[in-house]
Scaffold this active site. Structure first.
Site, short mmCIF file in Angstrom:
data_model
loop_
_atom_site.label_atom_id
_atom_site.label_comp_id
_atom_site.label_asym_id
_atom_site.label_seq_id
_atom_site.Cartn_x
_atom_site.Cartn_y
_atom_site.Cartn_z
N ILE A 79 3.42 0.59 -0.31
CA ILE A 79 3.05 0.38 1.10
C ILE A 79 3.13 -1.11 1.39
O ILE A 79 2.72 -1.93 0.55
CB ILE A 79 1.63 0.94 1.43
CG1 ILE A 79 1.29 0.73 2.91
CG2 ILE A 79 0.56 0.35 0.54
CD1 ILE A 79 0.07 1.50 3.40
N ALA A 80 3.69 -1.44 2.52
CA ALA A 80 3.73 -2.85 2.92
C ALA A 80 3.87 -2.96 4.44
O ALA A 80 4.46 -2.10 5.08
CB ALA A 80 4.89 -3.58 2.24
N ILE A 81 3.30 -4.03 4.94
CA ILE A 81 3.41 -4.38 6.36
C ILE A 81 4.06 -5.75 6.44
O ILE A 81 3.77 -6.64 5.62
CB ILE A 81 2.00 -4.42 7.03
CG1 ILE A 81 1.30 -3.06 6.96
CG2 ILE A 81 2.07 -4.94 8.46
CD1 ILE A 81 1.94 -1.95 7.79
N GLU A 112 -1.65 3.04 -7.66
CA GLU A 112 -1.91 1.89 -8.53
C GLU A 112 -1.86 0.63 -7.67
O GLU A 112 -1.03 0.54 -6.76
CB GLU A 112 -0.86 1.75 -9.64
CG GLU A 112 -1.06 2.69 -10.79
CD GLU A 112 -0.27 3.98 -10.62
OE1 GLU A 112 0.63 4.01 -9.75
OE2 GLU A 112 -0.56 4.96 -11.33
N ASN A 117 -5.05 -7.83 -6.33
CA ASN A 117 -4.67 -7.59 -4.92
C ASN A 117 -5.90 -7.08 -4.15
O ASN A 117 -6.01 -5.91 -3.81
CB ASN A 117 -3.51 -6.60 -4.84
CG ASN A 117 -2.88 -6.55 -3.45
OD1 ASN A 117 -3.45 -7.07 -2.49
ND2 ASN A 117 -1.72 -5.93 -3.35
N TYR A 124 -7.84 0.23 0.81
CA TYR A 124 -7.99 1.53 0.16
C TYR A 124 -9.46 1.97 0.14
O TYR A 124 -9.76 3.13 0.41
CB TYR A 124 -7.44 1.48 -1.27
CG TYR A 124 -5.98 1.03 -1.35
CD1 TYR A 124 -5.08 1.34 -0.32
CD2 TYR A 124 -5.50 0.31 -2.43
CE1 TYR A 124 -3.76 0.92 -0.39
CE2 TYR A 124 -4.18 -0.11 -2.50
CZ TYR A 124 -3.31 0.19 -1.47
OH TYR A 124 -2.01 -0.21 -1.52
C1 LIG Z 1 -1.99 -4.30 1.87
C2 LIG Z 1 -1.38 -4.26 3.28
C3 LIG Z 1 -0.41 -3.09 3.36
C4 LIG Z 1 -2.51 -4.06 4.28
O1 LIG Z 1 -1.95 -3.96 5.57
P1 LIG Z 1 -2.59 -4.72 6.83
O2 LIG Z 1 -1.96 -4.16 8.03
O3 LIG Z 1 -2.49 -6.17 6.63
O4 LIG Z 1 -4.12 -4.29 6.70
P2 LIG Z 1 -5.09 -3.95 7.92
O5 LIG Z 1 -4.87 -4.91 9.03
O6 LIG Z 1 -4.98 -2.50 8.20
O7 LIG Z 1 -6.45 -4.35 7.26
C5 LIG Z 1 -7.35 -3.43 6.82
C6 LIG Z 1 -8.52 -4.18 6.23
O8 LIG Z 1 -8.15 -5.24 5.33
C7 LIG Z 1 -8.66 -6.49 5.80
N1 LIG Z 1 -7.63 -7.50 5.66
C8 LIG Z 1 -6.34 -7.40 6.00
N2 LIG Z 1 -5.70 -8.55 5.73
C9 LIG Z 1 -6.63 -9.39 5.23
C10 LIG Z 1 -6.59 -10.72 4.78
N3 LIG Z 1 -5.44 -11.43 4.79
N4 LIG Z 1 -7.72 -11.29 4.31
C11 LIG Z 1 -8.86 -10.58 4.29
N5 LIG Z 1 -8.97 -9.29 4.72
C12 LIG Z 1 -7.86 -8.71 5.19
C13 LIG Z 1 -8.96 -6.28 7.26
O9 LIG Z 1 -9.99 -7.15 7.69
C14 LIG Z 1 -9.36 -4.83 7.29
O10 LIG Z 1 -10.68 -4.68 6.82
P3 LIG Z 1 -11.87 -4.31 7.80
O11 LIG Z 1 -11.40 -3.11 8.61
O12 LIG Z 1 -12.97 -3.96 6.86
O13 LIG Z 1 -12.10 -5.54 8.61
C15 LIG Z 1 -0.66 -5.59 3.61
O14 LIG Z 1 -1.55 -6.65 3.41
C16 LIG Z 1 0.60 -5.85 2.80
O15 LIG Z 1 1.69 -5.45 3.17
N6 LIG Z 1 0.47 -6.57 1.66
C17 LIG Z 1 1.61 -6.90 0.80
C18 LIG Z 1 2.10 -5.68 0.05
C19 LIG Z 1 1.00 -5.06 -0.78
O16 LIG Z 1 0.23 -5.76 -1.44
N7 LIG Z 1 0.98 -3.72 -0.78
C20 LIG Z 1 0.03 -2.96 -1.56
C21 LIG Z 1 0.57 -2.69 -2.91
S1 LIG Z 1 -0.53 -1.68 -3.87
#
Ligand SMILES: CC(C)(COP(=O)(O)OP(=O)(O)OC[C@H]1O[C@@H](n2cnc3c(N)ncnc32)[C@H](O)[C@@H]1OP(=O)(O)O)[C@@H](O)C(=O)NCCC(=O)NCCS
Length: 153
Positions: A79-81, A112, A117, A124
């Site tokens: 998963i990634a954004i 996993e 991270n 999650y």
């Molecule tokens: C992990 C990932 C998919 C999350 O997507 P996202 O759209 O950024 O997350 P959301 O905006 O939905 O955030 C959900 C929660 O995380 C928190 N969060 C998101 N980014 C954050 C940051 N940079 N620092 C601290 N908290 C953060 C939000 O505050 C929110 O928590 P809350 O509802 O309790 O306030 C994204 O960060 C990503 O693509 N990361 C790189 C790839 C990765 O690590 N994938 C997972 C592999 S297992």
């Protein structure tokens, strides 16, 4: 989220034409440990257990999630954004969508995640995932994975 933002968002199944855009997000998200582009084509075109979704904002792909649905168990494969769209709730929205999709067939979902991270782990946990154990050296020497799981139904 504002009404206008909601209207611009769309989640749909990934198709082969999406792979180059998805791969760009993959590379900026996982750097050295990113999948190859062929791995995505394989998943989309050849793996009968695989279901991949993209999330679009104003018709542009801003994230993706992969699932394997095997009998009664679902596994999040990735998963990634897109970097510029992180922290707006899209990751959580996409994962919730994947969980709802999997719920029609599967009882549990697992994934996993790297032990360091913490942002992904936070997402999650927000959706009910619990710690299920550690896989030593899962990502390479000294890079452990945390297994997390959730009951879907
Ligand atoms: C992990 C990932 C998919 C999350 O997507 P996202 O759209 O950024 O997350 P959301 O905006 O939905 O955030 C959900 C929660 O995380 C928190 N969060 C998101 N980014 C954050 C940051 N940079 N620092 C601290 N908290 C953060 C939000 O505050 C929110 O928590 P809350 O509802 O309790 O306030 C994204 O960060 C990503 O693509 N990361 C790189 C790839 C990765 O690590 N994938 C997972 C592999 S297992």
């Amino acid at each position: 989220m504002e009404q206008s933002t909601q209207q611009a968002l769309n989640i749909r199944l990934m198709c082969a034409d999406d792979v180059p855009q998805v791969f760009d997000i993959e590379r900026e998200s996982f750097n050295d440990s990113s999948w190859t582009i062929d791995a995505f084509y394989h998943e989309i075109l050849k793996n009968n257990f695989a279901y991949y979704f993209v999330i679009e904002f104003d018709n542009t792909i801003v994230g993706y999630v992969g699932l394997w649905l095997v009998i009664d168990q679902a596994q999040i494969t990735t998963i990634a954004i897109k970097k510029e769209k992180r922290g707006c709730g899209l990751g959580q929205l996409l994962l919730r969508y994947a969980m709802q999709y999997a719920q029609t067939k599967c009882d549990t979902m697992s994934l996993e995640v790297r032990v360091d991270n913490t942002i992904a782990q936070h997402v999650y946990k927000n959706l009910g995932f619990k710690y299920g154990g550690k896989r030593k050296n899962y990502y390479g020497e000294g890079e452990d994975a945390m297994v997390m799981w959730v009951t879907l139904r």
